[in-house]
Every structure is written in C-alpha cells, then in structure tokens.
Design a protein around this motif. Structure first.
Motif, mmCIF file in Angstrom:
data_model
loop_
_atom_site.group_PDB
_atom_site.id
_atom_site.type_symbol
_atom_site.label_atom_id
_atom_site.label_comp_id
_atom_site.label_asym_id
_atom_site.label_seq_id
_atom_site.Cartn_x
_atom_site.Cartn_y
_atom_site.Cartn_z
ATOM 1 N N ALA A 67 28.838 51.879 77.024
ATOM 2 C CA ALA A 67 29.587 52.339 78.195
ATOM 3 C C ALA A 67 30.748 53.243 77.777
ATOM 4 O O ALA A 67 31.045 54.244 78.437
ATOM 5 C CB ALA A 67 30.100 51.149 78.999
ATOM 6 N N VAL A 71 34.619 55.378 85.168
ATOM 7 C CA VAL A 71 33.861 54.137 85.393
ATOM 8 C C VAL A 71 33.358 53.584 84.058
ATOM 9 O O VAL A 71 33.491 52.389 83.775
ATOM 10 C CB VAL A 71 32.685 54.374 86.370
ATOM 11 C CG1 VAL A 71 31.746 53.179 86.404
ATOM 12 C CG2 VAL A 71 33.213 54.665 87.766
ATOM 13 N N VAL A 96 34.647 50.009 82.470
ATOM 14 C CA VAL A 96 33.705 48.917 82.187
ATOM 15 C C VAL A 96 33.757 48.550 80.706
ATOM 16 O O VAL A 96 33.761 47.364 80.345
ATOM 17 C CB VAL A 96 32.277 49.310 82.624
ATOM 18 C CG1 VAL A 96 31.248 48.337 82.081
ATOM 19 C CG2 VAL A 96 32.193 49.367 84.136
ATOM 20 N N TRP A 125 28.254 48.750 87.298
ATOM 21 C CA TRP A 125 28.331 50.001 86.536
ATOM 22 C C TRP A 125 27.096 50.863 86.799
ATOM 23 O O TRP A 125 27.205 52.072 87.030
ATOM 24 C CB TRP A 125 28.487 49.690 85.051
ATOM 25 C CG TRP A 125 28.378 50.890 84.177
ATOM 26 C CD1 TRP A 125 29.342 51.821 83.913
ATOM 27 C CD2 TRP A 125 27.221 51.305 83.457
ATOM 28 N NE1 TRP A 125 28.849 52.785 83.068
ATOM 29 C CE2 TRP A 125 27.548 52.485 82.766
ATOM 30 C CE3 TRP A 125 25.940 50.777 83.314
ATOM 31 C CZ2 TRP A 125 26.641 53.152 81.963
ATOM 32 C CZ3 TRP A 125 25.043 51.447 82.511
ATOM 33 C CH2 TRP A 125 25.396 52.624 81.847
#
Length: 195
Positions: free
Chosen positions: A45, A74, A78, A100
């Motif tokens: 991520a 985002v 995350v 996510w």
C-alpha cells in the motif's frame, strides 16, 4: 490527461509489477503469520501510494493530478495504519484491505471514465477499478473466511490487478507511439499542390 499518462506509462507498469509481486509473495508464503501479512500489505500500500504521488507530480500540465493525489493519500494512510498497529486482528485487516480496495477502485473507475474520453475503447483501468471494488465488496461480505483463504484471495486480486495495470501501461505506450509516428508523418508530408 492522455499526454500525462502517455509520458508516465511506466508508472502504471511499475504499480502493476508491485501488485503482481505482492500477489506472488502471498501465494508463495500462504502460511505466513498475520503480522507478516499485515507488514507485506502495508509495504504494498505504501509503494502504491508513493507511486501514485510520483505520477501526480511529474510536472505535467493540464492533468487531473488530484485523482492520483487522492489515491496516493489513501494508500499511504492505509500503510500508516498497518505499520502503526501491526497487531490488528484478521477481521480488522480484512476490513482495512476491503475499504482500501473499494476506495482505490472507485478512484480508478473515475479516472477510467475521464481517460475514455481521450482513448476510444480503453477499458483496462476501468477493469482494474472494477476488480478492486468487487474484491473489496467480497471481503466485506465474507469477513469470517479463513486466514489462508484470505491470503489466496488477496494474492489472486493483486496478480489480476497488477496484470491489468501492466496491460494498461503498455497499451498507453503503444497508443502514444502510434500517435507520435502519425504526427511525424503528417509533418514530413509535402504540402498539397494548389489546384
């Protein structure tokens, strides 16, 4: 937007390769502990978020950079949660991954709609966004499935998503090469004789 994506097609390919590597690692280590899965997902991520930021700030003009900034935020948010709270339970991890996937999928669908205005018949980014949303919804609908099944689902999603991004990147590169070639031909053609 097409010029921006055309110049930065390699970022799509790089993001796709990161996703594929994450998926392959999930398949290679299906018995990994929850902590390792959390850190592996957090790393993915984070890399995805950073690459989205790089794409957003590649000094292009007239592009919807805000879509990539939002996706980058985002991804980094995350990743931060997974690194700050690595002891989260499997259900919380599933919800985090699902949210996510849904958020980035919606952002990618919005970007695909905008890209479709400039490249006729382009569907790869839309398919990647749709895969993300569907994956997130499946995880939210079935949070109680076993940890091994979750690892396999995450791995399959990551590989599929990565392949779609790589395909999009190379399709954009091909389109830009064709466009540049036709532009060169038009410039080098002799002017039409007056009649």
């Amino acid at each position: 937007m097409l010029r921006f994506i055309g110049r930065n097609w390699w970022l799509l390919v790089l993001r796709g390769i990161c996703a594929i590597l994450f998926g392959v690692l999930a398949f290679t280590w299906p018995g990994m502990t929850l902590g390792a899965l959390v850190l592996l997902f957090g790393g993915y991520a984070l890399a995805d978020g950073i690459l989205a930021f790089v794409a957003a700030f590649s000094h292009s003009t007239g592009t919807p950079w805000w879509i990539l900034v939002l996706e980058g935020l985002v991804g980094i948010a995350v990743a931060s949660v997974t690194f700050l709270y690595p002891g989260i339970t499997a259900v919380v991890l599933l919800v985090l991954i699902a949210m996510w996937a849904i958020i980035t999928g919606v952002i990618e669908l919005a970007a695909a709609v905008q890209l479709r205005k400039e490249i006729e018949g382009e569907v790869w980014l839309g398919l990647a966004g749709l895969a993300s949303v569907l994956f997130g919804l499946v995880l939210l609908a079935r949070p109680g499935i076993g940890a091994l099944a979750v690892v396999w689902m995450i791995g399959a999603y990551s590989v599929l998503f990565g392949v779609l991004l790589v395909a999009l990147g190379f399709r954009v590169k091909s389109r830009m090469t064709q466009f540049a070639s036709s532009l060169r031909e038009a410039r080098s053609a002799p002017p039409a004789a007056p009649q």
